[in-house]
Design an enzyme around this catalytic site. Structure first.
Site, short mmCIF file in Angstrom:
data_model
loop_
_atom_site.label_atom_id
_atom_site.label_comp_id
_atom_site.label_asym_id
_atom_site.label_seq_id
_atom_site.Cartn_x
_atom_site.Cartn_y
_atom_site.Cartn_z
CG ASN A 10 38.15 45.49 62.43
OD1 ASN A 10 37.89 44.22 62.19
ND2 ASN A 10 38.74 45.96 63.30
CE LYS A 12 35.79 46.48 65.59
NZ LYS A 12 35.85 47.63 66.71
CG HIS A 104 41.89 46.99 66.08
ND1 HIS A 104 41.36 46.81 67.06
CD2 HIS A 104 41.11 47.55 65.25
CE1 HIS A 104 40.06 47.45 67.10
NE2 HIS A 104 40.05 47.99 65.71
CD GLU A 106 37.99 45.85 69.03
OE1 GLU A 106 37.75 45.10 68.37
OE2 GLU A 106 37.18 46.79 68.97
CD GLU A 177 40.86 51.85 64.33
OE1 GLU A 177 39.52 52.00 63.84
OE2 GLU A 177 41.10 50.87 64.84
N GLY A 183 33.80 51.59 68.88
CA GLY A 183 32.58 50.90 69.16
C GLY A 183 31.59 51.67 70.26
CB SER A 223 32.13 56.01 66.71
OG SER A 223 32.16 55.31 67.56
N GLY A 244 34.29 49.99 61.56
CA GLY A 244 33.87 48.90 62.40
C GLY A 244 32.52 48.50 62.27
N GLY A 245 31.83 48.94 63.10
CA GLY A 245 30.28 48.62 63.09
C GLY A 245 29.43 48.91 61.92
#
Ligand code: PGA
Length: 267
Positions: A10, A12, A104, A106, A177, A183, A223, A244-245
């Site tokens: 993802n 983002k 999600h 966010e 999640e 994050g 994470s 993600g990251g």
């Protein structure tokens, strides 16, 4: 058909057109030259990238994406009209998406999406055959108050209340999640993630039967990185990862894919 493990990246609101194509060429070249991964991708593993929608269209047009699928990070539930800033499910499909993240954290917490909104998006995606990936998870405060379980139950049940949609769905995909792990560099422990995923499978079984529960693909996200990915993937009820990251860097994302492929080659 046996369900495949699933590794999703993802992105983002990161990577425009140029950076997306750079990523794709590095990542695809590395996958194409690694026969051990290619073998696993045929039957046991799917890799999917969720870039910003403008980049998705361009990535989809490239010839170097044979082993990847693509998804969108968000869709609206109406098909067209005066909804400034939104993209419909048919637009996502036309751009080349196979999957859509729905709910999600966010979207829930920064953009105010409630359970009802998530459910409408799930329904539209399912009806139009854009496979939704339902995202659920508790916040830090909910966890501290001992409410994690009830939050997960509420979020999953609300989506699964939809009467017939799931029957038409090739399989359910649900990502656990925990919001506090997204994050932040603070992942859940593998045991906690397993417990939550097992709870989700139980809810699916209670509402939709054992066969659907068994077919459901459960992901952990929050994470995830090369150092912890294997711990999660080794859990009985975790079928994949939502990254993600660490999915922004081709080397790191590849590292996670390699771990999944080597684990799956032993099964
Ligand atoms: P993270 O994000 O891996 O950067 O924590 C996960 C996600 O938001 O899906």
């Amino acid at each position: 058909m046996k369900k495949k493990a699933f590794i999703a990246g993802n992105w983002k609101m990161n990577k425009g057109l140029g950076e997306s194509i750079d990523f794709l060429s590095t990542f695809s070249a590395a996958i194409d030259s690694d026969l051990s991964i290619i073998d696993i991708l045929q039957e046991k593993l799917e890799i999917s990238i969720f870039p910003p929608i403008v980049s998705l269209y361009l990535m989809k047009q490239q010839k170097m994406n044979a082993h990847l699928s693509f998804g969108v990070q968000n869709v609206y539930w109406k098909d067209s009209g005066a909804f400034t800033g939104e993209n419909s499910v048919s637009m996502a499909l036309e751009a080349g998406a196979v999957y859509a993240l729905v709910g999600h954290s966010e979207r829930r917490h920064l953009f105010g999406e409630d359970d009802e909104t998530v459910r409408k998006k799930f329904d539209t995606c399912t009806k139009m055959k854009l496979q939704p990936i339902i995202c659920v998870g508790e916040t830090d405060i909910e966890r501290e108050k001992g409410l994690a379980r009830s939050v997960i139950e509420r979020q999953v049940e609300k989506v699964l209340e939809a009467p017939d949609e799931i029957e038409n769905n090739k399989s359910l995909i649900i990502a656990y999640e925990p919001v506090w792990a997204i994050g932040t560099g603070k992942s859940a422990t593998a045991d906690d993630a397993q417990r939550s995923c097992s709870l989700i499978r139980d809810i699916v079984e209670k509402m939709k039967g054992a066969e659907t529960a068994d077919r459901t693909v459960l992901l952990y996200g929050g994470s995830v990185n090369v150092a912890n990915a294997l711990d999660f993937l080794q859990q009985d009820d975790i079928d994949g990862l939502l990254v993600g990251g660490a999915s922004l860097d081709p080397e790191q994302f590849l590292g996670i894919v390699r771990l999944a492929a080597s684990l799956l080659s032993e099964r």
